[in-house]
Design a protein around this motif. Structure first.
Motif, PDB file in Angstrom:
ATOM      1  N   GLU A   1     -23.946 -20.377 -30.203  1.00 49.00           N
ATOM      2  CA  GLU A   1     -22.625 -20.074 -29.648  1.00 49.00           C
ATOM      3  C   GLU A   1     -21.643 -21.231 -29.834  1.00 49.00           C
ATOM      4  O   GLU A   1     -20.461 -21.097 -29.507  1.00 49.00           O
ATOM      5  CB  GLU A   1     -22.749 -19.757 -28.154  1.00 49.00           C
ATOM      6  CG  GLU A   1     -23.586 -18.532 -27.821  1.00 49.00           C
ATOM      7  CD  GLU A   1     -23.669 -18.315 -26.320  1.00 49.00           C
ATOM      8  OE1 GLU A   1     -22.625 -18.449 -25.647  1.00 49.00           O
ATOM      9  OE2 GLU A   1     -24.770 -18.041 -25.815  1.00 49.00           O
ATOM     10  N   ILE A   2     -22.115 -22.360 -30.329  1.00 55.86           N
ATOM     11  CA  ILE A   2     -21.290 -23.564 -30.423  1.00 55.86           C
ATOM     12  C   ILE A   2     -20.773 -23.729 -31.851  1.00 55.86           C
ATOM     13  O   ILE A   2     -21.534 -23.659 -32.812  1.00 55.86           O
ATOM     14  CB  ILE A   2     -22.103 -24.805 -30.002  1.00 55.86           C
ATOM     15  CG1 ILE A   2     -22.688 -24.602 -28.599  1.00 55.86           C
ATOM     16  CG2 ILE A   2     -21.225 -26.048 -30.032  1.00 55.86           C
ATOM     17  CD1 ILE A   2     -23.573 -25.738 -28.136  1.00 55.86           C
ATOM     18  N   TYR A   3     -19.477 -23.973 -31.985  1.00 54.60           N
ATOM     19  CA  TYR A   3     -18.856 -24.039 -33.306  1.00 54.60           C
ATOM     20  C   TYR A   3     -19.131 -25.351 -34.017  1.00 54.60           C
ATOM     21  O   TYR A   3     -19.380 -25.382 -35.206  1.00 54.60           O
ATOM     22  CB  TYR A   3     -17.343 -23.816 -33.184  1.00 54.60           C
ATOM     23  CG  TYR A   3     -16.979 -22.355 -33.078  1.00 54.60           C
ATOM     24  CD1 TYR A   3     -16.380 -21.687 -34.124  1.00 54.60           C
ATOM     25  CD2 TYR A   3     -17.255 -21.629 -31.918  1.00 54.60           C
ATOM     26  CE1 TYR A   3     -16.054 -20.338 -34.036  1.00 54.60           C
ATOM     27  CE2 TYR A   3     -16.938 -20.281 -31.812  1.00 54.60           C
ATOM     28  CZ  TYR A   3     -16.334 -19.645 -32.881  1.00 54.60           C
ATOM     29  OH  TYR A   3     -16.025 -18.313 -32.801  1.00 54.60           O
ATOM     30  N   MET A   4     -19.035 -26.478 -33.290  1.00 58.55           N
ATOM     31  CA  MET A   4     -19.263 -27.803 -33.881  1.00 58.55           C
ATOM     32  C   MET A   4     -18.501 -27.984 -35.199  1.00 58.55           C
ATOM     33  O   MET A   4     -19.082 -28.301 -36.227  1.00 58.55           O
ATOM     34  CB  MET A   4     -20.769 -28.037 -34.118  1.00 58.55           C
ATOM     35  CG  MET A   4     -21.594 -28.018 -32.865  1.00 58.55           C
ATOM     36  SD  MET A   4     -23.369 -28.302 -33.127  1.00 58.55           S
ATOM     37  CE  MET A   4     -23.875 -26.720 -33.813  1.00 58.55           C
ATOM     38  N   PRO A   5     -17.185 -27.806 -35.192  1.00 61.45           N
ATOM     39  CA  PRO A   5     -16.444 -27.800 -36.458  1.00 61.45           C
ATOM     40  C   PRO A   5     -16.005 -29.184 -36.918  1.00 61.45           C
ATOM     41  O   PRO A   5     -15.983 -30.140 -36.141  1.00 61.45           O
ATOM     42  CB  PRO A   5     -15.206 -26.973 -36.109  1.00 61.45           C
ATOM     43  CG  PRO A   5     -14.917 -27.380 -34.692  1.00 61.45           C
ATOM     44  CD  PRO A   5     -16.286 -27.548 -34.043  1.00 61.45           C
ATOM     45  N   VAL A   6     -15.648 -29.247 -38.190  1.00 58.62           N
ATOM     46  CA  VAL A   6     -14.888 -30.389 -38.672  1.00 58.62           C
ATOM     47  C   VAL A   6     -13.514 -30.305 -38.013  1.00 58.62           C
ATOM     48  O   VAL A   6     -13.079 -29.221 -37.614  1.00 58.62           O
ATOM     49  CB  VAL A   6     -14.766 -30.346 -40.217  1.00 58.62           C
ATOM     50  CG1 VAL A   6     -13.853 -29.212 -40.660  1.00 58.62           C
ATOM     51  CG2 VAL A   6     -14.287 -31.661 -40.783  1.00 58.62           C
ATOM     52  N   SER A   7     -12.843 -31.427 -37.848  1.00 54.59           N
ATOM     53  CA  SER A   7     -11.500 -31.390 -37.265  1.00 54.59           C
ATOM     54  C   SER A   7     -10.518 -30.792 -38.275  1.00 54.59           C
ATOM     55  O   SER A   7     -10.789 -30.733 -39.483  1.00 54.59           O
ATOM     56  CB  SER A   7     -11.039 -32.800 -36.890  1.00 54.59           C
ATOM     57  OG  SER A   7     -10.850 -33.579 -38.063  1.00 54.59           O
ATOM     58  N   ALA A   8      -9.367 -30.335 -37.777  1.00 56.85           N
ATOM     59  CA  ALA A   8      -8.343 -29.782 -38.673  1.00 56.85           C
ATOM     60  C   ALA A   8      -7.889 -30.829 -39.688  1.00 56.85           C
ATOM     61  O   ALA A   8      -7.699 -30.525 -40.872  1.00 56.85           O
ATOM     62  CB  ALA A   8      -7.165 -29.268 -37.855  1.00 56.85           C
ATOM     63  N   GLU A   9      -7.730 -32.070 -39.225  1.00 53.76           N
ATOM     64  CA  GLU A   9      -7.308 -33.135 -40.132  1.00 53.76           C
ATOM     65  C   GLU A   9      -8.408 -33.422 -41.161  1.00 53.76           C
ATOM     66  O   GLU A   9      -8.119 -33.643 -42.348  1.00 53.76           O
ATOM     67  CB  GLU A   9      -6.970 -34.399 -39.341  1.00 53.76           C
ATOM     68  CG  GLU A   9      -6.324 -35.486 -40.198  1.00 53.76           C
ATOM     69  CD  GLU A   9      -5.895 -36.686 -39.373  1.00 53.76           C
ATOM     70  OE1 GLU A   9      -6.237 -36.731 -38.170  1.00 53.76           O
ATOM     71  OE2 GLU A   9      -5.235 -37.574 -39.934  1.00 53.76           O
ATOM     72  N   GLY A  10      -9.663 -33.415 -40.708  1.00 49.13           N
ATOM     73  CA  GLY A  10     -10.777 -33.599 -41.629  1.00 49.13           C
ATOM     74  C   GLY A  10     -10.848 -32.477 -42.642  1.00 49.13           C
ATOM     75  O   GLY A  10     -11.149 -32.699 -43.821  1.00 49.13           O
ATOM     76  N   GLY A  11     -10.582 -31.248 -42.196  1.00 47.26           N
ATOM     77  CA  GLY A  11     -10.572 -30.114 -43.115  1.00 47.26           C
ATOM     78  C   GLY A  11      -9.505 -30.254 -44.181  1.00 47.26           C
ATOM     79  O   GLY A  11      -9.745 -29.959 -45.365  1.00 47.26           O
ATOM     80  N   ARG A  12      -8.337 -30.714 -43.785  1.00 47.94           N
ATOM     81  CA  ARG A  12      -7.258 -30.910 -44.773  1.00 47.94           C
ATOM     82  C   ARG A  12      -7.620 -32.006 -45.770  1.00 47.94           C
ATOM     83  O   ARG A  12      -7.280 -31.922 -46.959  1.00 47.94           O
ATOM     84  CB  ARG A  12      -5.943 -31.227 -44.056  1.00 47.94           C
ATOM     85  CG  ARG A  12      -5.371 -30.039 -43.289  1.00 47.94           C
ATOM     86  CD  ARG A  12      -3.951 -30.290 -42.836  1.00 47.94           C
ATOM     87  NE  ARG A  12      -3.873 -31.331 -41.824  1.00 47.94           N
ATOM     88  CZ  ARG A  12      -3.946 -31.103 -40.515  1.00 47.94           C
ATOM     89  NH1 ARG A  12      -4.122 -29.873 -40.072  1.00 47.94           N
ATOM     90  NH2 ARG A  12      -3.848 -32.095 -39.646  1.00 47.94           N
ATOM     91  N   LEU A  13      -8.315 -33.033 -45.290  1.00 50.57           N
ATOM     92  CA  LEU A  13      -8.770 -34.076 -46.203  1.00 50.57           C
ATOM     93  C   LEU A  13      -9.770 -33.506 -47.207  1.00 50.57           C
ATOM     94  O   LEU A  13      -9.679 -33.787 -48.415  1.00 50.57           O
ATOM     95  CB  LEU A  13      -9.404 -35.226 -45.419  1.00 50.57           C
ATOM     96  CG  LEU A  13     -10.039 -36.343 -46.255  1.00 50.57           C
ATOM     97  CD1 LEU A  13      -8.999 -36.996 -47.163  1.00 50.57           C
ATOM     98  CD2 LEU A  13     -10.684 -37.389 -45.350  1.00 50.57           C
ATOM     99  N   LEU A  14     -10.706 -32.687 -46.739  1.00 51.52           N
ATOM    100  CA  LEU A  14     -11.662 -32.056 -47.646  1.00 51.52           C
ATOM    101  C   LEU A  14     -10.937 -31.207 -48.680  1.00 51.52           C
ATOM    102  O   LEU A  14     -11.281 -31.223 -49.877  1.00 51.52           O
ATOM    103  CB  LEU A  14     -12.642 -31.190 -46.863  1.00 51.52           C
ATOM    104  CG  LEU A  14     -13.672 -31.914 -46.001  1.00 51.52           C
ATOM    105  CD1 LEU A  14     -14.431 -30.906 -45.135  1.00 51.52           C
ATOM    106  CD2 LEU A  14     -14.645 -32.720 -46.856  1.00 51.52           C
TER     107      LEU A  14
END
Length: 221
Positions: A56-69
């Motif tokens: 049930e836990i998303y544990m995502p990359v951050s939005a800023e980290g996603g944009r860097l990727l």
């Protein structure tokens, strides 16, 4: 050519990311609720048991980290992007959007939780990015073992104690100049991995990028 200059701005993609980040904001509350019924020592559980517990836990990359990727993929134009740890697919959408905008490539992503893999597949179909994403369900140390194919970009965001074993499994397929990125440098379990990539003798030049919990960006030498 993509309808939008940046697929991240395509309404279906941006809406999916907004929805999932809003859900992920409740991870702390969800984790606390689930943790009350679990052993005090996480090491007492297998990776599969941890995945099932955390479904049930998303544990995502951050939005800023996603944009860097996204930017790293756009700049390096890899043909085969491999991700360890799909979860609900937030980071995968950033990777796939970049691949789509490059006009070439495929994202191979791995997830141990059947619940998360199914939800991620639904999201990828809903955003129209499922044609550039392959989800490998199960233990990444098995699903990525064969067949051997080149890895042109590697993102590691699964269980931190497994990041080094996954990297070592894939190292024969990682050519010089390839970028390897790991999330959450602040987590103690990532220590052995960081020791490995920060030692030049092991074939990497590594730098920590200070975004959210930190991304370690390593270039294969």
């Amino acid at each position: 050519m993509p309808t939008h200059p940046c697929t991240l701005e395509e309404p279906r993609v941006s809406a999916a990311l907004t929805r999932m980040f809003e859900a992920a904001a409740r991870d702390g509350e969800t984790g606390a609720r689930l943790g009350r019924d679990q052993p005090s020592d996480p090491g007492a559980r297998t990776a599969q048991e941890r995945a099932d517990t955390a479904q049930e836990i998303y544990m995502p990359v951050s939005a800023e980290g996603g944009r860097l990727l996204y930017n790293l993929i756009r700049a390096t134009r890899p043909t085969r992007v491999v991700e360890f740890g799909t979860s609900y697919g937030i980071s995968t959408l950033y990777l796939a959007a970049a691949v789509r905008d490059n006009g070439t490539g495929q994202v191979i992503t791995t997830e141990m939780s059947r619940t998360k893999a199914a939800a991620a597949r639904d999201t990828f179909a809903a955003t129209g990015l499922d044609d550039v994403i392959t989800v490998l369900e199960g233990d990444a140390l098995q699903t990525l073992a064969t067949p051997r194919q080149p890895v042109d970009f590697l993102f590691l965001d699964g269980w931190k104690d497994l990041c080094l074993p996954v990297l070592r499994l894939l190292e024969p397929s990682i050519a010089p100049g390839t970028l390897v990125v790991a999330d959450d440098v602040d987590l103690p379990d990532l220590g052995p991995y960081l020791d490995h990539v920060r030692e030049t003798a092991n074939g990497y030049h590594s730098v920590t990028f200070p975004v959210d919990d930190g991304l370690e960006i390593s270039c294969r030498l």
